[in-house]
Design a protein around this motif. Structure first.
Motif, PDB file in Angstrom:
ATOM      1  N   PHE A 157    -132.996   1.847  70.690  1.00 11.27           N
ATOM      2  CA  PHE A 157    -131.558   2.311  70.799  1.00 11.27           C
ATOM      3  C   PHE A 157    -130.915   2.681  72.272  1.00 11.27           C
ATOM      4  CE2 PHE A 157    -132.871   5.132  66.879  1.00 11.27           C
ATOM      5  CZ  PHE A 157    -132.751   3.654  66.161  1.00 11.27           C
ATOM      6  N   PHE A 158    -131.954   2.955  73.330  1.00 12.07           N
ATOM      7  CA  PHE A 158    -131.465   2.919  74.649  1.00 12.07           C
ATOM      8  C   PHE A 158    -130.818   1.709  74.996  1.00 12.07           C
ATOM      9  CE2 PHE A 158    -134.695   6.549  75.406  1.00 12.07           C
ATOM     10  CZ  PHE A 158    -133.828   7.438  75.271  1.00 12.07           C
ATOM     11  N   LYS A 159    -131.590   0.777  74.416  1.00  7.35           N
ATOM     12  CA  LYS A 159    -131.141  -0.680  74.911  1.00  7.35           C
ATOM     13  C   LYS A 159    -129.631  -1.002  74.510  1.00  7.35           C
ATOM     14  CE  LYS A 159    -133.862  -4.630  74.662  1.00  7.35           C
ATOM     15  NZ  LYS A 159    -135.249  -4.762  74.397  1.00  7.35           N
ATOM     16  N   ILE A 160    -129.421  -0.493  73.275  1.00  4.99           N
ATOM     17  CA  ILE A 160    -128.081  -0.874  72.563  1.00  4.99           C
ATOM     18  C   ILE A 160    -126.914   0.086  72.774  1.00  4.99           C
ATOM     19  CG2 ILE A 160    -127.135  -1.481  70.287  1.00  4.99           C
ATOM     20  CD1 ILE A 160    -129.667  -1.302  69.192  1.00  4.99           C
ATOM     21  N   ALA A 161    -127.225   1.280  73.090  1.00  5.60           N
ATOM     22  CA  ALA A 161    -126.265   2.190  73.252  1.00  5.60           C
ATOM     23  C   ALA A 161    -125.141   1.933  74.317  1.00  5.60           C
ATOM     24  CB  ALA A 161    -126.690   3.483  73.521  1.00  5.60           C
ATOM     25  N   PRO A 162    -123.915   1.920  74.052  1.00  8.75           N
ATOM     26  CA  PRO A 162    -122.880   1.537  75.015  1.00  8.75           C
ATOM     27  C   PRO A 162    -122.819   2.576  76.132  1.00  8.75           C
ATOM     28  CG  PRO A 162    -121.699   2.164  73.132  1.00  8.75           C
ATOM     29  CD  PRO A 162    -123.377   2.275  72.913  1.00  8.75           C
ATOM     30  N   VAL A 163    -122.420   2.263  77.321  1.00  5.20           N
ATOM     31  CA  VAL A 163    -122.405   3.462  78.366  1.00  5.20           C
ATOM     32  C   VAL A 163    -121.103   4.096  78.522  1.00  5.20           C
ATOM     33  CG1 VAL A 163    -122.641   3.628  80.869  1.00  5.20           C
ATOM     34  CG2 VAL A 163    -124.228   2.022  79.690  1.00  5.20           C
ATOM     35  N   GLU A 164    -120.016   3.072  78.361  1.00  9.34           N
ATOM     36  CA  GLU A 164    -118.576   3.638  78.455  1.00  9.34           C
ATOM     37  C   GLU A 164    -118.293   4.333  77.148  1.00  9.34           C
ATOM     38  OE1 GLU A 164    -119.033   0.422  78.926  1.00  9.34           O
ATOM     39  OE2 GLU A 164    -119.704   0.369  80.840  1.00  9.34           O
ATOM     40  N   ASN A 165    -117.344   5.204  77.443  1.00  8.13           N
ATOM     41  CA  ASN A 165    -116.720   5.762  75.764  1.00  8.13           C
ATOM     42  C   ASN A 165    -115.448   4.974  75.522  1.00  8.13           C
ATOM     43  OD1 ASN A 165    -118.234   8.116  75.768  1.00  8.13           O
ATOM     44  ND2 ASN A 165    -116.622   9.256  76.932  1.00  8.13           N
ATOM     45  N   ASP A 166    -115.872   3.976  74.622  1.00 11.18           N
ATOM     46  CA  ASP A 166    -114.733   3.211  74.051  1.00 11.18           C
ATOM     47  C   ASP A 166    -115.081   2.878  72.699  1.00 11.18           C
ATOM     48  OD1 ASP A 166    -113.294   1.009  73.904  1.00 11.18           O
ATOM     49  OD2 ASP A 166    -113.916  -0.400  75.089  1.00 11.18           O
ATOM     50  N   ASN A 167    -113.990   3.220  72.043  1.00 12.69           N
ATOM     51  CA  ASN A 167    -114.049   3.104  70.411  1.00 12.69           C
ATOM     52  C   ASN A 167    -114.014   1.554  69.983  1.00 12.69           C
ATOM     53  OD1 ASN A 167    -114.516   5.554  70.116  1.00 12.69           O
ATOM     54  ND2 ASN A 167    -112.388   6.247  69.832  1.00 12.69           N
ATOM     55  N   GLU A 174    -129.395  -8.773  76.220  1.00 11.28           N
ATOM     56  CA  GLU A 174    -128.749  -7.683  75.463  1.00 11.28           C
ATOM     57  C   GLU A 174    -128.330  -8.149  74.082  1.00 11.28           C
ATOM     58  OE1 GLU A 174    -124.745  -5.024  75.832  1.00 11.28           O
ATOM     59  OE2 GLU A 174    -125.586  -6.143  77.576  1.00 11.28           O
ATOM     60  N   ILE A 175    -128.773  -7.069  73.013  1.00 17.33           N
ATOM     61  CA  ILE A 175    -128.549  -7.241  71.804  1.00 17.33           C
ATOM     62  C   ILE A 175    -127.039  -7.319  71.174  1.00 17.33           C
ATOM     63  CG2 ILE A 175    -129.146  -6.514  69.448  1.00 17.33           C
ATOM     64  CD1 ILE A 175    -131.610  -5.310  70.961  1.00 17.33           C
ATOM     65  N   GLN A 176    -126.479  -8.374  70.845  1.00 14.00           N
ATOM     66  CA  GLN A 176    -125.272  -8.580  70.298  1.00 14.00           C
ATOM     67  C   GLN A 176    -125.253  -8.283  68.706  1.00 14.00           C
ATOM     68  OE1 GLN A 176    -122.555  -8.234  71.526  1.00 14.00           O
ATOM     69  NE2 GLN A 176    -123.352  -8.464  73.619  1.00 14.00           N
ATOM     70  N   TYR A 210    -115.953  -0.787  70.639  1.00 14.69           N
ATOM     71  CA  TYR A 210    -117.171  -1.235  70.380  1.00 14.69           C
ATOM     72  C   TYR A 210    -117.695  -1.575  68.916  1.00 14.69           C
ATOM     73  CZ  TYR A 210    -118.863  -1.223  75.225  1.00 14.69           C
ATOM     74  OH  TYR A 210    -118.925  -1.367  76.543  1.00 14.69           O
ATOM     75  N   ASP A 211    -118.505  -2.463  68.704  1.00 14.91           N
ATOM     76  CA  ASP A 211    -118.828  -2.768  67.143  1.00 14.91           C
ATOM     77  C   ASP A 211    -119.697  -1.454  66.747  1.00 14.91           C
ATOM     78  OD1 ASP A 211    -121.628  -3.150  68.045  1.00 14.91           O
ATOM     79  OD2 ASP A 211    -121.020  -5.186  68.338  1.00 14.91           O
ATOM     80  N   GLU A 212    -119.683  -1.446  65.126  1.00 16.36           N
ATOM     81  CA  GLU A 212    -120.485  -0.655  64.576  1.00 16.36           C
ATOM     82  C   GLU A 212    -121.822  -0.390  65.269  1.00 16.36           C
ATOM     83  OE1 GLU A 212    -121.939  -0.053  60.038  1.00 16.36           O
ATOM     84  OE2 GLU A 212    -121.103  -1.999  60.606  1.00 16.36           O
ATOM     85  N   LEU A 213    -122.601  -1.318  65.456  1.00 20.47           N
ATOM     86  CA  LEU A 213    -123.997  -1.120  65.750  1.00 20.47           C
ATOM     87  C   LEU A 213    -124.040  -0.352  66.991  1.00 20.47           C
ATOM     88  CD1 LEU A 213    -126.846  -2.059  65.322  1.00 20.47           C
ATOM     89  CD2 LEU A 213    -126.470  -4.013  67.151  1.00 20.47           C
ATOM     90  N   LYS A 214    -123.077  -0.417  68.186  1.00 15.03           N
ATOM     91  CA  LYS A 214    -123.386   0.067  69.420  1.00 15.03           C
ATOM     92  C   LYS A 214    -122.987   1.594  69.084  1.00 15.03           C
ATOM     93  CE  LYS A 214    -123.376  -3.370  72.569  1.00 15.03           C
ATOM     94  NZ  LYS A 214    -123.009  -3.884  74.012  1.00 15.03           N
ATOM     95  N   ARG A 215    -121.690   1.802  68.297  1.00 12.74           N
ATOM     96  CA  ARG A 215    -121.331   3.184  67.923  1.00 12.74           C
ATOM     97  C   ARG A 215    -122.421   3.858  67.320  1.00 12.74           C
ATOM     98  NH1 ARG A 215    -116.341   1.281  66.533  1.00 12.74           N
ATOM     99  NH2 ARG A 215    -116.653   1.602  64.130  1.00 12.74           N
ATOM    100  N   ASP A 216    -123.191   3.276  66.223  1.00 13.77           N
ATOM    101  CA  ASP A 216    -124.079   3.766  65.567  1.00 13.77           C
ATOM    102  C   ASP A 216    -125.161   4.637  66.473  1.00 13.77           C
ATOM    103  OD1 ASP A 216    -122.387   3.886  63.304  1.00 13.77           O
ATOM    104  OD2 ASP A 216    -123.761   2.411  62.384  1.00 13.77           O
ATOM    105  N   ALA A 217    -125.506   3.361  67.305  1.00 13.77           N
ATOM    106  CA  ALA A 217    -126.567   3.719  68.134  1.00 13.77           C
ATOM    107  C   ALA A 217    -126.416   4.959  69.085  1.00 13.77           C
ATOM    108  CB  ALA A 217    -127.099   2.543  69.008  1.00 13.77           C
TER     109      ALA A 217
END
Length: 1846
Positions: free
Chosen positions: A1606-1616, A1553-1555, A1618-1625
């Motif tokens: 992007f598919f790899k990074i995007a988070p699955v749950e709705n949770d704010n 996973e990309i952190q 998350y860090d900027e990278l995931k939200r942006d993705a």
């Protein structure tokens, strides 16, 4: 004047209703005389050069003529009128208000385009274009040199208000656009090519000019050319524009205009264009444009909301493409409704709902309009639809079938059922058999239900819509009429006192049906005839129930009345008036009852009459609420059959009243007996009937009046006055006496007449057979007898009282006045209008301004006394007496005001009543009309109503508007009352005063001086109340005249100075808030309504020629000879004098205002008002007088900020006036570039526009280079094509002289020069400019920028020495307001130096560069916006080669890191502002910037990353993939992305996973590739997000390669959290999935998705599914058009159903159910079997485990497969939440078998069942029908079993 011979030529199109008036035969001659008069006077006015008042007066008369007679003139005249008005409208210097007056009339003349073909009329297009350019894109409006009215007020309902409200200014823009639309069909055949040449050069997609070009194309391009001219028409542009449209992806503003153009093209040329190749694209874009929400958390690009297509035009386009051989459109339309059907369900709501409802409402009406055009409309010169493309019956059926489901859902929508009802009305016209049964199916249960009243109101309003189709049956739906009686009987309980809305809709329902059907009992026919059809027999036996229905309805109404008496509904203390709701119910009740009785047969009527009579007589009602309702019912009965009814009522009431007033004490009682009042009320209502039928009772009625008119009790004598009023009206007016649906009524024996044939039949316009009541001499005598008996004595008493002969109490005076008023409004029709001399000399004119008299069926009897005159005379005396002796008797004054306004206006009908009748007529017409057949197929009652309205229109127009001395006196009285000491008297009098002012020609000029008297500062005797009244009189009401702002120099020159000087009046007090507010309103209204008044009234030669022709034309020919040359000379002379006088007036006004301001002790408020007025007087054709210029320049340093703001704008405007013109010369771009002209259109970077590019090798850095360089300032020239003649500024020696000394300046310029060369003045000015105005709200101010730009443009560098020290000092100060001030000055400097010589410019930049460097290093959060605006403003419309110093400065090193990340971001922002303005002309700079930025993309700071993302968007903006556009020289996305992917490789290949690794310190060691990659990725995400909404086309192919990442990074749950990278993705994926795909990109996307589906990360697999849902919905038809793609998606989803990760499986199920729901996939056999197979997978046995062993948690493969099967079934069930398809019961049974499977299967089954229960619960009664009994048992068991709650 002798009557003219009748015209020989047939008129173009007249109003047919005129012939049906009782005096119709007299109108032929009247119209001919009127027309001759108009033609003659209009022609004279134009030849005498008199546009005002003559020209305007007679064009107004022409609109009146059209309103009264339609287009009743020969074709030749029609063409001449149009040509004359076209020439008048396009006079360049015409005042806007006049232009609008002419334009509206011209639109009216051109409205019916079938009357004139292209052979009759040809109009040039260029004058219109020049006019639009001058007004809509005015170069001087923003500087306040031109004032256009821009109060957007919607037009009023009736054509009646059209001319009376010339004062009512609608927006100029809409008038102009409508004008172009009306002229469009008559543009010459070469117009299209000329327009393309004119506007193609503007088509630069990065520039605002693109919007302008497309708007012009949409407005002007003609699309109605005949097929043989198509080569010269749309074929010249169609491919080019449709190519452009297909390739634009991100909805720029102009895309909507293109859609409107295509929609119009399609409608005008059905069958001549093959739309098939574009259909999937069109439907995809329409679906996207509805902005429907998809998926759970979706981000919408905001401009998709604002720039979406107009639903009306989308519908036009769809309906025009329907039909034809291929049937492709219908297929897509069905697809569209299948995919959005569930959005119509009432439980859904959102901002998108309005659009969906509009779509439903417009589509059927569009199809009906098209069918009408193809099948019923008369052939005209417009191209007919070829037979091959006409809609067939099958097409219509398919259409109705595809739309009916959504419409039935929409009936119960949250926004109300109006749209659905209108849709159903149109659908039922086409296919009643498909539409009405399902509506009835919903209606019957709704009538039974008691708990859901909303359901009832919704269904009833829909049935009302289809009523006519239902009742008339017809060949498609013969059993329709049989439903009528059951419906009526069941609707009766709706008459319910407790539910207002239900009650009203029920009344409407019953009234609608009874209007359409004769209520006659025909059951006896069954015995007599045997030739009846089945349906007719059924109807005959049903009609026996009619009598029952009527009686039951009456019982319901009596119940309603009894429950709404005053005692029941409110306490004693409350008001006694009816509430608003009660009056609506009263209206509904009386109109419904009268409709029913009108349609009854004699037998039923008799029973009803007896019933209502007994009810009225056996009870005593209070007169306020219940009494009114009962009296209304009685009146309805009496009106229908007066003879029978009067026999019952009149003797009864008269006896009771006589009996109760036998003894004289009653006359003096304060409170009267209720029975007496009730009988009086009843009697006064039932006399509103046919006057002839009342004559037998005149003795009795006269006696009653004598007994009751002088009762002391007010309630009593008012009722008696009503009786008098109604008797007079009934005897004297002209009106129809019956409104039955069949002429002649239903009283014929059934053997001759069979009523059932007349169900739902329209009236026959030519055999209406209207029964008119025209007053006979007997009735007129009766009326005068009443007047002599009752009015005369009252007038005598009042006259005696007024001269002091007689003492009267106030109550007596009021009683007398009430009687006078009632007599006046009862007999207004037979009293001749007031006599009197015309008030002369108000306006000089060389043309007669006489009024025309219209005949309205009344011959005045001049031998009798004219009571109107007497009333006027007595009232005026009385008024004087009251004002002198008892001014506080306000009630009498109220009555006097009423009497005065009625003496002036009233001729038998009131304008406001007429307006509301016209409105309601239109509403009824809309709800009942048959749009399919057209041709006025209305029901008879409506047609009679329309004829009556025509008569009323004539009575209202009859008296004309001549201003006579008698009117003058009355208006002066009203003015006197308007300034009375009592507020209520003032406000009532003012309303009457405004109405009178709006009626009489030119009377305002006469009244203004009288109003201004009250404001004079030297008068001591004005009270504050009078002062206030006078101000209100100047202000006017919201719709009428505003005296303070009449559009004329004479008037303004009086009022404005008076308003300002009134500040010194004794009566003025700024302590009183009401007075302060009045002055604010006055100033605000004048500013809002003022428009520049013309100074030049010349008439061009062309108009004169047409005027001569008009005078000569025949039919009717005017018998006036042409004008002699002396007259013409006189006209020219007059016109010159008029111009000179206007100029004098203008300068006087300016000087007077300046004198006013300079008075001592003038309060500050008035100084501000005066300065405001002066600023309105700036114009672009006259320089302001020097004194005023000096005043404004001094105001720049005024103490008050308000004044300074006005002065800044004004001085900027003055500088524009003083601007010297710069000469231009034509150039040939092909010679300069040395390249030949390209043969076809090729946009973008071509060899022949290469020389415009910024090239650092050849910048003009020396004087020679500068002077030889050819500068092109505007950015769009040359991008698409070059204009026919390209002009640029001439070299410096041909331009106005620079560096002038003071003595070379004009006087006006010297004023400015002196002030700005004075260091003290400048210092003070800069001090003021660098103050804060509103903290935190201030922005870069364009007004101030214009001021400085003007200074440096007009005086080049004369003021620099004085300003330079200030600039240096300001730049160094980092305060927000000082920085803003310096930014405004610098922008002004750079833009003002446009025409400076090279030496001056070079010197300027030497000064500016250090200043800008300092400024950019001191930039702060508050100021970076201002600097961005400053640089962007400086670069706007300037050749980049002129600004090379600036660009080199900005590019030095934007990201130096000095001053931290913030300064870096700001510098980039400023740079971006400058480059974005330059668009495509600076490829070299863009390349340099990109090269500089690329290594810096791994920036750590978020704000810098965001800014870089935005800058990258602008860098690649120019790389567009539009058709016939060359590859750009600017940076290209493709090459950039390839380089980026190279750097992101390490991330692509890594599996874990990309952190988000953030290491703040850049210096610590070389970071590994991955960390660099992540930083780079963050910036790239910012870029993709920024460009999602802005660029024109999305570079899909390149972005696709980033998707897996992007598919790899995007988070699955709705949770704010998350860090900027995931939200942006996540955000980026959401935006990308909404993108519009081209068909060739579909396989590429699917390729990536399939590849990712094999990924190890389950997050990636999960995210694919959410991406897929949105992408498919937003590109639905493009996917559906590609079978392979559909199969791929199906395979992908079904494969992911068997994923090992539970979340992925569940998401796949959701996706599947979504795709099934929008009908992208279908539930077919193979899919069902596949799932059922999977469900049968054996479960692994549960092994007994040792306690110690590790628990086996990984689910086995079989379990997963079994779960997949269950999920598949569940998806199918959930995909139809609102209905039960045939396959569903079986699937539910299959599912239930798995209730006891291990988790997670059990959970899935439970969820599915509970969802099924939730969504099907509402309509479970219907859904139940689909299941067998056994299935129902199992289901009930499942849904309520204990395990359900477990």
């Amino acid at each position: 004047m002798a009557p003219l011979p009748p015209p020989l030529l047939p008129p173009q199109k007249e109003i047919v209703y005129n012939k049906l008036l009782p005096y119709g035969e007299r109108l032929e001659g009247e119209a001919a005389r009127f027309l001759a008069q108009i033609k003659d006077n209009l022609a004279r006015a134009v030849q005498l050069q008199e546009l005002w008042p003559g020209g305007l007066f007679w064009t107004r008369k022409l609109s009146t003529y059209i309103r009264l007679y339609g287009r009743k003139f020969s074709r030749e005249d029609h063409v001449l009128f149009i040509k004359l008005l076209y020439e008048l409208v396009t006079i360049p210097k015409l005042e806007i208000s006049m232009m609008q007056g002419f334009a509206r009339l011209l639109i009216n003349l051109l409205k019916k385009k079938e009357l004139l073909s292209r052979d009759d009329l040809e109009l040039p297009w260029r004058p219109l274009y020049e006019m639009l350019e001058r007004i809509l894109y005015s170069k001087t409006e923003h500087l306040g040199l031109n004032w256009f009215p821009n109060s957007y007020r919607p037009g009023l309902s009736s054509p009646k208000t059209f001319v009376l409200n010339v004062l009512h200014r609608c927006s100029v823009e809409s008038v102009l656009k409508t004008l172009v639309k009306s002229c469009r069909p008559y543009f010459p055949e070469d117009a299209t090519a000329e327009m393309l040449d004119e506007w193609r050069p503007l088509m630069c997609p990065f520039d605002v000019t693109m919007q302008k070009a497309i708007t012009y194309f949409e407005l002007f391009l003609p699309t109605t050319l005949p097929p043989e001219l198509h080569q010269k028409g749309f074929k010249l542009w169609f491919d080019e524009f449709i190519g452009l449209w297909v390739s634009v992806q991100n909805l720029p503003q102009w895309e909507g205009h293109l859609v409107n153009l295509f929609a119009r093209l399609a409608t005008d040329n059905i069958g001549y264009i093959d739309w098939d190749p574009y259909v999937p694209k069109i439907f995809t874009r329409i679906l996207r444009s509805l902005n429907l929400p998809v998926g759970s958390n979706q981000v919408v690009v905001p401009r998709f909301l604002t720039n979406a297509y107009d639903v009306g035009h989308a519908v036009m386009w769809i309906t025009a493409m329907m039909g034809g051989p291929s049937k492709l459109v219908q297929k897509h339309l069905s697809g569209l409704f299948n995919s959005i059907a569930s959005f119509y369900h009432p439980s859904n709501n959102g901002r998108w709902l309005n659009k969906l409802m509009k779509l439903l409402q417009r589509l059927p009406s569009g199809v009906v309009r098209r069918l009408h055009r193809e099948r019923y409309k008369k052939m005209t010169w417009l191209t007919p639809v070829p037979d091959s493309h006409k809609l067939t019956d099958q097409d219509v059926t398919d259409f109705v079938e595809c739309i009916i489901q959504p419409v039935l859902l929409a009936m119960f929508s949250k926004t109300g059922s109006l749209e659905a009802a209108q849709a159903l009305q149109n659908l039922a016209l086409m296919r009643p058999e498909l539409v009405i049964p399902p509506v009835l199916e919903k209606t019957y249960p709704a009538l039974e239900t008691l708990t859901e009243p909303h359901q009832l109101t919704a269904t009833l309003s829909c049935v009302i819509g289809v009523a006519r189709s239902l009742v008339s049956g017809g060949k498609w739906f013969p059993e329709g009429p049989t439903h009528m009686l059951p419906l009526l009987m069941r609707a009766l309980p709706g008459v319910d006192p407790n539910d207002f809305s239900k009650c009203m809709i029920t009344f409407q329902f019953i009234a609608t049906f009874s209007t359409l059907v004769p209520l006659v009992d025909c059951s006896s026919v069954l015995q007599e005839r045997d030739d009846l059809s089945e349906v007719e027999r059924e109807l005959c036996s049903a009609t026996a129930e009619f009598e029952d229905f009527v009686l039951q309805f009456m019982d319901r109404c009596f119940g309603l009345i009894e429950s709404s008496t005053l005692e029941q509904t409110r306490e004693e203390t409350e008001t006694e008036k009816m509430t608003h709701l009660e009056s609506l119910v009263e209206l509904g009740l009386s109109s419904t009852f009268s409709t029913i009785l009108t349609q009854c047969s004699k037998d039923i009527f008799k029973v009803a009459l007896e019933k209502v009579f007994n009810f009225a007589v056996s009870n005593i009602f209070e007169t306020r609420v219940a009494g009114r309702m009962v009296a209304d019912m009685c009146r309805a009965a009496v009106k229908c059959r007066p003879e029978e009814s009067l026999k019952l009522f009149v003797p009864h009431c008269c006896n009771v009243i006589t009996h109760l007033t036998v003894n004289d004490d009653v006359l003096h009682d304060e409170e009267l007996d209720k029975e007496l009042l009730w009988n009086l009320q009843l009697l006064s209502e039932i006399t509103r009937v046919d006057g002839k039928k009342l004559l037998p009772y005149r003795e009795q009625l006269g006696k009653i009046l004598q007994r009751t008119l002088h009762l002391t009790c007010k309630q009593g004598y008012i009722l008696s006055c009503n009786l008098l009023h109604h008797l007079l009206r009934s005897a004297t007016l002209i009106y129809p006496t019956e409104y039955c649906s069949v002429p002649g009524g239903f009283d014929k024996p059934l053997s001759e007449y069979f009523p059932i044939k007349d169900w739902g039949k329209p009236g026959d316009l030519w055999n209406l057979d209207i029964q008119w009541h025209v007053p006979s001499s007997e009735e007129i005598n009766f009326a005068f007898y009443l007047l002599d008996t009752f009015l005369q004595p009252e007038l005598t008493r009042l006259e005696h009282y007024a001269i002091g002969k007689l003492e009267m109490s106030r109550d007596d005076v009021q009683q007398c006045l009430a009687i006078v008023h009632n007599c006046l409004i009862g007999s207004g029709n037979i009293l001749p209008p007031l006599k009197g001399e015309r008030v002369a000399h108000l306006v000089p004119s060389l043309v007669s301004l006489e009024e025309t008299k219209l005949y309205t069926g009344v011959e005045y009897d001049l031998s009798r006394e004219n009571y109107r005159e007497t009333i006027a005379r007595v009232t005026r005396k009385l008024l004087r007496y009251i004002l002198d002796n008892s001014e506080d008797d306000t009630k009498s004054l109220f009555l006097i005001i009423k009497i005065i306004s009625d003496v002036l206006q009233f001729q038998g009908s009131h304008k406001h009543e007429f307006d509301s009748r016209w409105k309601s007529f239109n509403l009824v017409k809309k709800s009942m009309e048959n749009r399919l057949q057209g041709k006025k197929q209305h029901i008879r009652a409506l047609l009679i109503d329309r004829v009556m309205l025509q008569h009323e229109l004539r009575t209202l127009t009859m008296e004309g508007c001549e201003y006579k001395t008698s009117h003058q006196e009355m208006i002066r009285d009203l003015l006197c009352l308007s300034t009375s000491s009592y507020g209520q008297v003032r406000s009532k009098a003012q309303q009457a005063f405004f109405t009178a002012l709006g009626t009489y020609n030119f009377c305002c000029r006469d009244i203004i001086p009288l109003v201004l008297e009250f404001l004079r500062p030297d008068r001591q005797d004005v009270t504050q109340k009078q002062f206030k009244g006078a101000l209100y009189c100047l202000l006017g009401n919201h719709s009428g005249v505003c005296l303070a702002n009449l559009h004329d120099w004479d008037c303004i020159a009086q009022t404005w100075p008076a308003i300002v000087s009134s500040g010194l009046s004794k009566a003025m007090s700024l302590e009183k808030p009401s007075i302060v507010r009045l002055f604010d309103d006055l100033a605000e209204k004048i500013h809002r309504q003022y428009e520049t008044i013309g100074l030049d009234f010349a008439v061009p030669e062309k108009c004169l020629e047409i005027a001569v022709l008009l005078q000569k034309s025949e039919h009717p020919s005017s018998n006036f000879t042409g004008l002699c040359s002396e007259e013409i000379q006189l006209g020219i002379q007059r016109q010159k004098e008029k111009n000179a006088e206007a100029l004098r007036n203008y300068e006087n006004l300016v000087n007077m205002l300046l004198d006013c301001v300079e008075q001592r002790n003038l309060p500050w408020k008035f100084e501000h008002i005066s300065i405001g007025f002066l600023s309105l007087l700036l114009r672009d054709d006259r320089i302001l007088p020097v004194r005023a210029i000096k005043f404004f320049v001094q105001c720049l340093n005024h103490d008050a900020i308000v004044v300074r703001k006005v002065a800044i704008s004004a001085v900027a405007g003055i500088l524009k006036q003083l601007k010297r013109t710069h000469k231009k010369v034509p150039i040939c771009p092909y010679e300069i570039s040395g390249n030949p002209k390209p043969s076809s259109i090729q946009a973008g970077d071509r060899p022949d526009n290469q020389w415009l590019h910024y090239d650092s090798q050849s910048l003009p850095k020396t004087k020679e280079a500068w002077e030889s360089c050819c500068f092109v300032e505007k950015t769009h020239w040359g991008y698409y094509t070059w204009p026919r003649t390209m002009t640029v500024y001439a070299p410096a020696e041909h331009q106005p002289k620079l560096g002038r000394k003071r003595d070379e300046l004009t006087e006006a310029e010297q004023v400015i020069y002196d002030h700005f060369s004075d260091p003290k003045f400048v210092e003070q000015l800069i001090k003021f400019l660098s103050l804060e105005d509103r903290k935190g709200k201030d922005k870069f101010n364009p007004r101030r920028f214009c001021l400085f730009k003007g200074l440096f443009r007009n005086f080049d560098d004369a003021f620099l020495p004085v300003l330079q020290p200030h600039l240096e000092q300001l730049v160094a100060d980092s305060h927000e307001s000082t920085q803003r001030c310096v930014a405004e000055i610098i922008a002004g400097l750079i833009r003002g130096s446009k025409h400076w010589t090279f030496e001056k410019v070079e010197k300027l930049w030497k000064l500016l560069c250090p200043l800008l460097r300092t400024a950019l290093s001191n930039i702060t959060v508050e100021t970076y916006n201002d600097w961005g605006t400053c640089i962007a403003t400086s670069c706007e419309s300037r050749d980049p080669r002129k600004l090379h110093w600036l660009f080199e400065l900005l590019l030095e090193s934007p990201l130096s890191g000095e001053g931290g990340s913030f300064v870096d971001a700001c510098r980039l922002y400023v740079l971006q502002g400058g480059l974005a303005q330059q668009e495509w002309r600076v490829p070299e700079l863009l390349h340099r910037l990109l090269k500089y930025l690329e290594p810096k993309l791994t920036q750590v700071y978020k704000n810098v990353r965001e800014r870089i993302g935005s800058v990258l968007t602008y860098i690649f903006m120019i790389d567009v993939s539009l058709p016939n556009t060359a590859a750009t020289k600017s940076p290209r996305v493709h090459e950039f992305t390839t380089r980026i992917l190279e750097n992101l490789k390490p991330l692509m290949e890594a599996d874990e996973e990309i952190q988000n690794h953030v290491m703040e310190e850049n210096g610590v060691g070389e970071q590994d590739e991955r960390t660099q990659g992540i930083k780079l990725l963050k910036t790239i995400l910012k870029w993709l997000m920024a460009s999602a909404g802005r660029s024109f086309s999305t570079a899909v192919t390149e972005q696709l390669q980033l998707l897996p990442l992007f598919f790899k990074i995007a988070p699955v749950e709705n949770d704010n959290s998350y860090d900027e990278l995931k939200r942006d993705a996540k955000m980026c994926l959401s935006l990308m999935s909404q993108g519009l795909l081209y068909p060739q990109q579909v396989p590429l996307v699917l390729q990536v998705l399939k590849q990712t589906a094999r990924s190890n990360s389950w997050h990636a697999r999960y995210t694919i599914l959410t991406y897929l849902q949105t992408m498919v919905f937003y590109n639905l038809f493009i996917f559906l058009n590609n079978e392979e793609a559909v199969n791929d998606i199906r395979w992908l989803v079904i494969k992911l159903l068997e994923d090992e990760q539970l979340e992925v499986r569940e998401m796949a199920a959701t996706t599947l159910s979504g795709l099934l729901q929008c009908n992208f996939l279908t539930m077919d056999g193979p899919m069902q079997t596949h799932f059922e197979q999977l469900c049968k997978m054996r479960l692994p046995k549960k092994r007994k485990r040792d306690l110690g062993s590790v628990v086996d948690t990984i689910p086995s493969g079989d379990l997963v497969k079994r779960h997949a099967g269950v999920l598949g079934l569940s998806a199918c069930i959930l995909s139809s939440p609102y209905d039960v398809p045939t396959w569903m019961p079986q699937l539910l049974m299959d599912l239930s078998a798995h209730l006891n499977d291990p988790q997670p299967i059990e959970m899935t089954v439970k969820k599915t069942l509970s969802n099924f229960r939730r969504t099907h619960h509402d309509n479970w009664q219907e859904h139940k029908q689909q299941f067998t009994d056994d299935q129902l048992l199992v289901l009930t068991d499942l849904l309520v079993s204990p395990c359900y709650y477990a």
